[in-house]
Design an enzyme around this catalytic site. Structure first.
Site, PDB file in Angstrom:
ATOM      1  N   ASP A  11       4.992  -5.501   9.360  1.00 45.62           N
ATOM      2  CA  ASP A  11       6.843  -4.930  10.649  1.00 45.62           C
ATOM      3  C   ASP A  11       6.752  -5.307  11.316  1.00 45.62           C
ATOM      4  O   ASP A  11       7.494  -6.507  12.175  1.00 45.62           O
ATOM      5  CB  ASP A  11       6.316  -3.684  10.852  1.00 45.62           C
ATOM      6  CG  ASP A  11       7.123  -2.752   9.697  1.00 45.62           C
ATOM      7  OD1 ASP A  11       7.422  -3.168   8.694  1.00 45.62           O
ATOM      8  OD2 ASP A  11       6.414  -1.793   9.778  1.00 45.62           O
ATOM      9  N   ARG A  57       1.012  -1.685   0.443  1.00 47.13           N
ATOM     10  CA  ARG A  57       0.053   0.286  -0.222  1.00 47.13           C
ATOM     11  C   ARG A  57       0.555   1.287   0.029  1.00 47.13           C
ATOM     12  O   ARG A  57       1.585   1.597   1.127  1.00 47.13           O
ATOM     13  CB  ARG A  57      -0.799  -0.659   1.392  1.00 47.13           C
ATOM     14  CG  ARG A  57      -1.832   1.171   1.364  1.00 47.13           C
ATOM     15  CD  ARG A  57      -3.422   0.296   2.778  1.00 47.13           C
ATOM     16  NE  ARG A  57      -2.227   0.826   3.339  1.00 47.13           N
ATOM     17  CZ  ARG A  57      -2.969   1.500   4.572  1.00 47.13           C
ATOM     18  NH1 ARG A  57      -4.416   1.504   4.924  1.00 47.13           N
ATOM     19  NH2 ARG A  57      -2.807   1.902   5.781  1.00 47.13           N
ATOM     20  N   THR A 113      -1.013   7.582  -0.852  1.00 50.90           N
ATOM     21  CA  THR A 113      -1.564   7.690  -1.532  1.00 50.90           C
ATOM     22  C   THR A 113      -2.840   6.385  -1.749  1.00 50.90           C
ATOM     23  O   THR A 113      -4.217   6.498  -0.976  1.00 50.90           O
ATOM     24  CB  THR A 113      -1.814   7.167  -2.832  1.00 50.90           C
ATOM     25  OG1 THR A 113      -1.327   5.907  -3.180  1.00 50.90           O
ATOM     26  CG2 THR A 113      -1.178   7.797  -3.841  1.00 50.90           C
ATOM     27  N   ASP A 157       1.099  -1.946  12.858  1.00 47.09           N
ATOM     28  CA  ASP A 157       2.055  -2.773  10.910  1.00 47.09           C
ATOM     29  C   ASP A 157       1.696  -4.135  11.548  1.00 47.09           C
ATOM     30  O   ASP A 157       2.899  -4.150  11.625  1.00 47.09           O
ATOM     31  CB  ASP A 157       3.006  -2.215  10.852  1.00 47.09           C
ATOM     32  CG  ASP A 157       3.064  -1.866   9.192  1.00 47.09           C
ATOM     33  OD1 ASP A 157       3.147  -1.488   8.533  1.00 47.09           O
ATOM     34  OD2 ASP A 157       3.201  -3.164   8.709  1.00 47.09           O
TER      35      ASP A 157
END
Ligand SMILES: O=P(O)(O)OC[C@H]1O[C@H](OP(=O)(O)OP(=O)(O)O)[C@H](O)[C@@H]1O
Ligand SMILES: O=c1cc[nH]c(=O)[nH]1
Ligand SMILES: [Mg+2]
Length: 209
Positions: A203, A104, A108, A200
Site C-alpha cells: 500500500d 496474504r 487466515t 503495509d
C-alpha cells in the site's frame, strides 16, 4: 541451517528510518526502497565469482578481473517485491526477472498464489527472491516452494524488514536458503504486522491505502 545476514551499513539504516516514518509519502517511499535495494544488492553480490580477462588499456595490455558469467535471476513477490527490482537491476542489469504473485489472506494470514512466471533456464540460475517484508514467513516460504517446484536449486531471500517469527519459519522450511535483511524487528502484532515495521509495504509503495 540457512545463514541470516543483517546489513547494518549506516546508509541502509538511515534510509530505512525514512522508509519506516509514517510521514514519508509514496514518491519518497518508492525512491528510498529502490535505493536500499541497490545498496543491499551491492552486499549480496559480494560472493559472485570472478575470472581473469585480458584487455588493453590506453597504456598497455592488462589482466583484469570480471564477473565469470554467473546467471542470476531476481524474483519479486508481487506486489511489494516489485519495488525492489529496479534497484537490484541497476547493479546486475543482465539478471532475468521472474514473478511470483501472492497475497496474504487478511483473515487466515496464509499466502494465496495467483501468478508465477520464471525464466526458462531455471536450473542454471541463482535466484534472489525479494519482498520488503518477512512477517509470518508464509509468503516467502510459499514463493520459494513455488520456484523450487519449477526447478530452482540455488536461492537467496532478501527483504527490508523481518520479524523473528518469519526468520525462524523460513529457516525451518528452507534450510538451504540464506536470508539477507536490512533490519530484524521486535515481533508481530495480532494482525500479523511487523512491529515497529513500516506498515503495509504494498500500500505504501503503490498508494493504495
Ligand atoms: O510473511 P507474511 O506473513 O506472509 O507477510 C509478508 C507478505 O505480506 C505482504 O504482502 P501482501 O499480502 O500485503 O500483498 P501485496 O504485496 O500485494 O500488498 C508483504 O509484501 C509480503 O509478501
Ligand atoms: O508488517 C507487515 C506485514 C506483512 N505485510 C506488510 O506489508 N507489512
Ligand atoms: Mg500488502
Amino acid at each position: 541451517m540457512a545463514k541470516v545476514y543483517v546489513f547494518d551499513h549506516p546508509l541502509i539504516q538511515h534510509k530505512l528510518a525514512y522508509i519506516r516514518d509514517i510521514n514519508t509519502g509514496t514518491k519518497e517511499f518508492r525512491e528510498l526502497v529502490d535505493e536500499v535495494a541497490t545498496l543491499m544488492a551491492f552486499e549480496i553480490t559480494r560472493d559472485l565469482p570472478l575470472e581473469e580477462v585480458e584487455i588493453e588499456t590506453p597504456v598497455q595490455k592488462a589482466t583484469v578481473k570480471m564477473l565469470s558469467g554467473k546467471k542470476l535471476g531476481v524474483v519479486p513477490i508481487l506486489r511489494a517485491g516489485i519495488g525492489m527490482v529496479d534497484g537490484i537491476l541497476k547493479l546486475i542489469p543482465a539478471a532475468k526477472v521472474g514473478h511470483i504473485g501472492l497475497y496474504r489472506d487478511p483473515q487466515t494470514l496464509k499466502p494465496v498464489e495467483y501468478y508465477a512466471k520464471l525464466p526458462s533456464d531455471v536450473e542454471e540460475r541463482e535466484f534472489i527472491v525479494v519482498d520488503p517484508m518477512l512477517a509470518t514467513g508464509g509468503s516467502a516460504i510459499e514463493a520459494i516452494q513455488s520456484i523450487k517446484k519449477r526447478g530452482a536449486v540455488n536461492i537467496k531471500f532478501m527483504c527490508l524488514i523481518a520479524a523473528p517469527e518469519g526468520v525462524d519459519a523460513l529457516q525451518a522450511a528452507h534450510p538451504d536458503v540464506d536470508i539477507y535483511i536490512a533490519a530484524l524487528d521486535e515481533k508481530l502484532n495480532d494482525h500479523g504486522y511487523i512491529v515497529p515495521g513500516l506498515g503495509d509495504a504494498g500500500d505504501r509503495l503503490f498508494g493504495t491505502k
